[in-house]
Design an enzyme around this catalytic site. Structure first.
Site, short mmCIF file in Angstrom:
data_model
loop_
_atom_site.label_atom_id
_atom_site.label_comp_id
_atom_site.label_asym_id
_atom_site.label_seq_id
_atom_site.Cartn_x
_atom_site.Cartn_y
_atom_site.Cartn_z
N CYS A 13 -2.96 32.60 10.60
CA CYS A 13 -2.76 33.18 11.93
C CYS A 13 -2.54 32.10 12.98
O CYS A 13 -3.42 31.82 13.82
CB CYS A 13 -3.94 34.08 12.28
SG CYS A 13 -3.98 35.48 11.16
N ARG A 45 2.29 19.45 6.85
CA ARG A 45 3.29 18.50 7.39
C ARG A 45 4.32 19.13 8.33
O ARG A 45 4.60 18.57 9.38
CB ARG A 45 3.99 17.75 6.25
CG ARG A 45 3.03 16.86 5.45
CD ARG A 45 3.77 15.96 4.47
NE ARG A 45 4.50 14.92 5.15
CZ ARG A 45 5.80 14.88 5.29
NH1 ARG A 45 6.56 15.81 4.75
NH2 ARG A 45 6.37 13.91 5.96
N GLU A 48 0.82 -1.21 0.00
CA GLU A 48 0.00 0.00 0.00
C GLU A 48 0.86 1.27 0.00
O GLU A 48 0.75 2.09 0.89
CB GLU A 48 -0.90 0.01 1.24
CG GLU A 48 -1.77 -1.22 1.38
CD GLU A 48 -2.46 -1.34 2.74
OE1 GLU A 48 -3.48 -2.04 2.82
OE2 GLU A 48 -1.98 -0.72 3.72
C1 LIG Z 1 -1.15 5.72 5.46
C2 LIG Z 1 -1.29 4.32 5.12
C3 LIG Z 1 -0.57 3.79 4.04
C4 LIG Z 1 0.36 4.60 3.18
O1 LIG Z 1 1.52 5.00 3.82
P1 LIG Z 1 2.70 5.65 2.97
O2 LIG Z 1 3.70 6.06 3.95
O3 LIG Z 1 2.14 6.82 2.25
O4 LIG Z 1 3.21 4.62 2.04
C5 LIG Z 1 -0.75 2.45 3.73
N1 LIG Z 1 -1.60 1.67 4.46
C6 LIG Z 1 -2.29 2.14 5.50
C7 LIG Z 1 -3.19 1.24 6.23
C8 LIG Z 1 -2.16 3.47 5.88
O5 LIG Z 1 -2.85 3.93 6.92
#
Ligand SMILES: *Cc1c(COP(=O)(O)O)cnc(C)c1O
Length: 424
Positions: A352, A312, A273
């Site tokens: 602000c 960020r 992911e």
């Molecule tokens: C945020 C998240 C990701 C992605 O994380 P990256 O650092 O952008 O690769 C993948 N899986 C889950 C469950 C997440 O919460």
């Protein structure tokens, strides 16, 4: 940062000058390199090819429809964490049957929507959620395919706000509890357990946490299979780090080296992911200096982009490389510390809040009111986390492909800011 280069003293995204894009679309402006996005995706697909991966681009990193469409056409699948993100995936014309759905607070409505979209699997984070999926699946006369999200108690050594696989945070379940839930799945005809899921945190700049997670995965897969579950999938989540400062990011092949052998040993297919790894260095934020202000012994560059656009730095103390779009000094390899010909400044936004800054005590070439500044590595968790705080409209987004640039989101108008509200 190969999608972005300086040529003749001007910053380009692929073949298009950033100054030209700003003249056309104004600032703040998100600019993405399509070819950088695609090459990062391909890099992961290639590195893990041996275990036939399903790469589920993490929509939460950047869910703009133009980006999702680009990813879908290149064969990416998607990881979502809400019904809204699943809606985005659908809107982008992507196949929802390869979508995975994580998140600790899925509502019944979201579960129903996901079942109707016939998603690949839910990454289940608690017993109550498992019950809810079974309940909704029964009402629809279907079966919910699930993976259990394990909390492997691995310290991924990320920022305290972005670690997720350590005991004591809200994500996943410990291995013993997951085993009990696996028993429960066996007894329920509306559920099928086809995999396990872990997401350790983000960004992770070493391979050790993944190796430890992959090893645990093999053990758990064995156990579940011995109990009769048809486990086909190991999902190791996202979290691959990128180069925000210099070259600290690892290539996908390094992560693959420690993960692939274990997935093969388990005889599973792999789901990943990645969000940041694909989108992070594929995007920049171009802003304009509104004022230069000297006060309290400091020099502030006040720009039109703020924490409403990119939160960020305020939220995670994160470091972004900043450099002018048309610099008087060439950008060095290392932008931290003192740099000849540069002045020490704080780069701040118009919001602000004292936490509205992009960089503190940073050395930048001399800049004046009207000059353009680039924030690099802003493609992930940039626009995705932006807000209308201080009633600032959402910025425009442009996707560049070679010599052409497409506006994938126009700038929000003041009228649109209030369009959901009534004063009656
Ligand atoms: C945020 C998240 C990701 C992605 O994380 P990256 O650092 O952008 O690769 C993948 N899986 C889950 C469950 C997440 O919460």
């Amino acid at each position: 940062m190969s999608g972005f280069q300086y040529r003749n003293g001007q910053l380009y995204c692929e073949g298009v000058s950033v100054t030209k894009l700003v003249e056309q679309h104004g600032t703040p402006l998100w600019i993405y390199s399509k070819n950088e996005l695609l090459s990062r995706l391909r890099e992961i697909q290639t590195a893990f090819a041996e275990v036939d991966p399903v790469v589920c681009y993490s929509v939460k990193a950047n869910g703009s429809l133009g980006i999702l469409r680009t990813m879908a056409l290149a064969g990416s699948s998607f990881d979502v964490v809400s019904g809204g993100e699943l809606f985005r995936v659908k809107k982008a014309g992507a196949d929802t049957t390869k979508v995975v759905f994580a998140g600790v607070g899925k509502t019944d409505e979201e579960i129903r929507f996901a079942l109707e979209c016939n998603i690949l699997k839910f990454d289940v984070e608690s017993e109550a959620e498992l019950d809810a999926i079974a309940f909704v699946a029964k009402s629809l006369g279907t079966v919910g395919r699930v993976a259990l999200r394990l909390n492997p108690d691995i310290d991924a050594k990320t920022h305290v706000k972005t670690t997720t696989g350590k005991k004591g945070n809200k994500f996943g379940m410990d291995i013993e509890r997951a085993s009990q839930l696996a028993e429960k799945v066996l007894k329920n005809q509306y559920l099928s357990l086809s995999g396990i899921h872990m997401h350790l945190g983000s960004p992770i700049l070493t391979t050790d946490p993944y190796e430890a997670a992959a090893k645990k995965a093999v053990e758990v897969v064995r156990e579940y299979r011995s109990k009769g579950h048809p486990i086909h999938w190991i999902n190791l989540g996202g979290g691959f780090g990128i180069s925000y400062r210099k070259n600290e990011g690892l290539p996908a092949s390094e992560y693959a080296k420690v993960i692939v052998p274990h997935v093969k040993e388990a005889g599973c297919r792999l789901t990943l992911e990645p969000g940041r790894y694909i989108a992070g260095n594929s995007g920049i934020l171009a802003t304009q200096i509104v004022f230069k202000k000297q006060e309290g012994g400091k020099t502030f560059l006040i720009q039109d982009g703020g924490m409403n656009d990119l939160i960020r730095p305020a939220m995670y103390d994160s470091f972004h490389r900043l450099w002018p779009v048309a610099p008087k000094v060439a950008m060095p390899e290392d932008v931290e510390g003192e740099i000849a010909g540069c002045e020490k400044v704080d780069v701040v936004g118009p919001i602000c809040e004292s936490s509205d800054y992009f960089a503190k005590d940073r050395y930048l070439p001399p800049m004046e009111r009207g000059d353009l500044l680039c924030t690099f590595s802003a493609g992930a968790y940039g626009t995705a986390m932006s807000s209308n705080y201080n009633a600032k409209p959402l910025a425009a987004e442009v996707l560049v492909d070679g010599e052409t640039a497409k506006l994938i989101r126009r700038r929000q108008t003041y009228e649109e800011l209030v369009s959901l509200e009534t004063a009656e």
